[in-house]
Design a protein around this motif. Structure first.
Motif, PDB file in Angstrom:
ATOM      1  N   MET A   1       5.937 -64.622 -70.922  1.00 46.04           N
ATOM      2  CA  MET A   1       6.640 -63.517 -70.315  1.00 46.04           C
ATOM      3  C   MET A   1       5.915 -62.217 -70.668  1.00 46.04           C
ATOM      4  O   MET A   1       5.561 -61.976 -71.810  1.00 46.04           O
ATOM      5  N   THR A   2       5.714 -61.381 -69.692  1.00 50.17           N
ATOM      6  CA  THR A   2       5.033 -60.109 -69.891  1.00 50.17           C
ATOM      7  C   THR A   2       5.959 -59.123 -70.586  1.00 50.17           C
ATOM      8  O   THR A   2       7.125 -58.996 -70.222  1.00 50.17           O
ATOM      9  N   LYS A   3       5.417 -58.452 -71.579  1.00 47.91           N
ATOM     10  CA  LYS A   3       6.203 -57.444 -72.282  1.00 47.91           C
ATOM     11  C   LYS A   3       6.241 -56.173 -71.468  1.00 47.91           C
ATOM     12  O   LYS A   3       5.263 -55.786 -70.847  1.00 47.91           O
ATOM     13  N   LYS A   4       7.410 -55.533 -71.457  1.00 48.24           N
ATOM     14  CA  LYS A   4       7.538 -54.243 -70.783  1.00 48.24           C
ATOM     15  C   LYS A   4       7.162 -53.149 -71.768  1.00 48.24           C
ATOM     16  O   LYS A   4       7.312 -53.292 -72.962  1.00 48.24           O
TER      17      LYS A   4
END
Length: 76
Positions: A1-4
């Motif tokens: 999951m890509t970090k914001k």
């Protein structure tokens, strides 16, 4: 999951006592967030993490010892 990434558009200079800055550095060592993010988390969640009566007492003691700044210093 890509970090914001949280954008922090409001910038200001901040002066701290040595004790306050030492505590900020200790929090940074624990959470590795950096000063801006640490202050953001603390201030945005202050009602959840601080006892209201204790906070009012701490501000009252500070004002009793050092006084409150005049209106020129507010919201800068």
């Amino acid at each position: 999951m890509t970090k914001k990434r949280l954008a922090l558009p409001k910038r200001f200079n901040c002066a701290l006592t040595e004790a306050a800055y030492e505590r900020l550095r200790a929090l940074n060592a624990d959470y590795d967030l950096g000063n801006n993010y640490l202050l953001t988390v603390l201030l945005e969640n202050l009602d959840d993490i601080a006892d209201g009566d204790a906070l009012a007492r701490a501000f009252g003691e500070f004002i009793a010892e050092y006084g409150a700044p005049d209106g020129r210093m507010r919201d800068r």
